[in-house]
Scaffold this motif. Structure first.
Motif, PDB file in Angstrom:
ATOM      1  N   UNK A  63       0.835  -1.203   0.000  1.00 52.55           N
ATOM      2  CA  UNK A  63       0.000   0.000   0.000  1.00 52.55           C
ATOM      3  C   UNK A  63       0.868   1.249   0.000  1.00 52.55           C
ATOM      4  N   UNK A  64       1.908   1.214   0.813  1.00 51.48           N
ATOM      5  CA  UNK A  64       2.767   2.378   0.991  1.00 51.48           C
ATOM      6  C   UNK A  64       4.181   1.903   1.288  1.00 51.48           C
ATOM      7  N   UNK A  65       5.178   2.597   0.757  1.00 50.83           N
ATOM      8  CA  UNK A  65       6.569   2.209   0.986  1.00 50.83           C
ATOM      9  C   UNK A  65       7.010   1.165  -0.016  1.00 50.83           C
ATOM     10  N   UNK A  66       8.036   0.409   0.357  1.00 48.72           N
ATOM     11  CA  UNK A  66       8.539  -0.652  -0.511  1.00 48.72           C
ATOM     12  C   UNK A  66       9.153  -1.763   0.329  1.00 48.72           C
ATOM     13  N   UNK A  67       9.145  -2.954  -0.231  1.00 46.81           N
ATOM     14  CA  UNK A  67       9.704  -4.127   0.443  1.00 46.81           C
ATOM     15  C   UNK A  67      10.605  -4.882  -0.525  1.00 46.81           C
ATOM     16  N   UNK A  68      11.749  -5.336  -0.017  1.00 45.42           N
ATOM     17  CA  UNK A  68      12.599  -6.229  -0.794  1.00 45.42           C
ATOM     18  C   UNK A  68      12.068  -7.640  -0.575  1.00 45.42           C
ATOM     19  N   UNK A  69      11.786  -8.334  -1.657  1.00 48.40           N
ATOM     20  CA  UNK A  69      11.265  -9.700  -1.623  1.00 48.40           C
ATOM     21  C   UNK A  69      12.341 -10.637  -2.145  1.00 48.40           C
ATOM     22  N   UNK A  70      12.661 -11.669  -1.371  1.00 50.54           N
ATOM     23  CA  UNK A  70      13.631 -12.676  -1.792  1.00 50.54           C
ATOM     24  C   UNK A  70      12.934 -14.024  -1.835  1.00 50.54           C
ATOM     25  N   UNK A  71      13.025 -14.695  -2.988  1.00 47.49           N
ATOM     26  CA  UNK A  71      12.529 -16.068  -3.127  1.00 47.49           C
ATOM     27  C   UNK A  71      13.741 -16.958  -3.381  1.00 47.49           C
ATOM     28  N   UNK A  72      13.505 -18.228  -3.624  1.00 50.77           N
ATOM     29  CA  UNK A  72      14.595 -19.142  -3.938  1.00 50.77           C
ATOM     30  C   UNK A  72      15.271 -18.791  -5.260  1.00 50.77           C
ATOM     31  N   UNK A  73      14.588 -18.009  -6.110  1.00 57.71           N
ATOM     32  CA  UNK A  73      15.080 -17.759  -7.460  1.00 57.71           C
ATOM     33  C   UNK A  73      15.484 -16.321  -7.748  1.00 57.71           C
ATOM     34  N   UNK A 116      12.101  -4.447   4.740  1.00 60.83           N
ATOM     35  CA  UNK A 116      11.933  -3.034   4.426  1.00 60.83           C
ATOM     36  C   UNK A 116      13.307  -2.376   4.507  1.00 60.83           C
ATOM     37  N   UNK A 117      13.938  -2.177   3.365  1.00 60.35           N
ATOM     38  CA  UNK A 117      15.246  -1.531   3.313  1.00 60.35           C
ATOM     39  C   UNK A 117      15.131  -0.039   3.048  1.00 60.35           C
ATOM     40  N   UNK A 118      13.907   0.473   2.994  1.00 64.77           N
ATOM     41  CA  UNK A 118      13.688   1.887   2.762  1.00 64.77           C
ATOM     42  C   UNK A 118      13.854   2.703   4.029  1.00 64.77           C
ATOM     43  N   UNK A 119      13.635   3.998   3.896  1.00 66.64           N
ATOM     44  CA  UNK A 119      13.798   4.908   5.032  1.00 66.64           C
ATOM     45  C   UNK A 119      12.467   5.301   5.658  1.00 66.64           C
ATOM     46  N   UNK A 120      11.351   4.776   5.126  1.00 66.17           N
ATOM     47  CA  UNK A 120      10.024   5.046   5.682  1.00 66.17           C
ATOM     48  C   UNK A 120       9.308   3.727   5.953  1.00 66.17           C
ATOM     49  N   UNK A 121       8.294   3.781   6.784  1.00 65.03           N
ATOM     50  CA  UNK A 121       7.508   2.588   7.085  1.00 65.03           C
ATOM     51  C   UNK A 121       6.791   2.091   5.837  1.00 65.03           C
ATOM     52  N   UNK A 122       6.519   0.806   5.826  1.00 66.61           N
ATOM     53  CA  UNK A 122       5.805   0.171   4.724  1.00 66.61           C
ATOM     54  C   UNK A 122       4.506  -0.416   5.261  1.00 66.61           C
ATOM     55  N   UNK A 123       3.418  -0.195   4.532  1.00 61.55           N
ATOM     56  CA  UNK A 123       2.143  -0.841   4.860  1.00 61.55           C
ATOM     57  C   UNK A 123       1.869  -1.890   3.798  1.00 61.55           C
ATOM     58  N   UNK A 124       1.582  -3.110   4.255  1.00 61.21           N
ATOM     59  CA  UNK A 124       1.357  -4.216   3.338  1.00 61.21           C
ATOM     60  C   UNK A 124       0.072  -4.940   3.719  1.00 61.21           C
ATOM     61  N   UNK A 125      -0.843  -5.062   2.769  1.00 59.91           N
ATOM     62  CA  UNK A 125      -2.051  -5.844   2.952  1.00 59.91           C
ATOM     63  C   UNK A 125      -1.694  -7.306   2.720  1.00 59.91           C
TER      64      UNK A 125
END
Length: 116
Positions: A65-75, A98-107
């Protein structure tokens, strides 16, 4: 009950195993409605917050919803930005950070395998 409205002030905080520097809140549980099958939560990740690499036995959708997230899978490793989503099946190995400088909101939307 055939429906449930959850006001933003009624979201219930809970403990999420393997998660850190974040506050998960539950919006809906399967038992909230007749024949309910989905769980919906809103997670708030502080900078540096995330979830350890692992899996669960639920089909999962993460929507930023807001911010960004680094996603790591097996691939691969990728960045999910606001408006991006990730859908995976049960047993999928993944980690988020969350490697960003602001909070992240995730549904977060979860279902048990074999349910629609």
């Amino acid at each position: 009950m055939s429906y449930k409205i959850t006001r933003r002030t009624d979201a219930v905080p809970y403990e999420a195993p393997g998660h850190y520097n974040m506050c998960p809140t539950r919006l809906h549980n399967p038992g909230d409605v007749n024949d309910g099958r989905i769980t919906v939560g809103l997670s708030h990740f502080l900078p540096g917050g995330g979830c350890q690499f692992g899996s669960n036995m639920l089909e999962s959708i993460y929507y930023i919803i807001e911010g960004e997230m680094e996603l790591t899978t097996e691939h691969e490793t990728t960045i999910l930005h606001a408006g991006d989503s990730f859908h995976c099946g049960p047993g999928t190995q993944k980690a988020i950070q969350n490697n960003g400088s602001v909070s992240c909101q995730m549904l977060v939307i979860l279902t048990k395998p074999g349910q629609a």
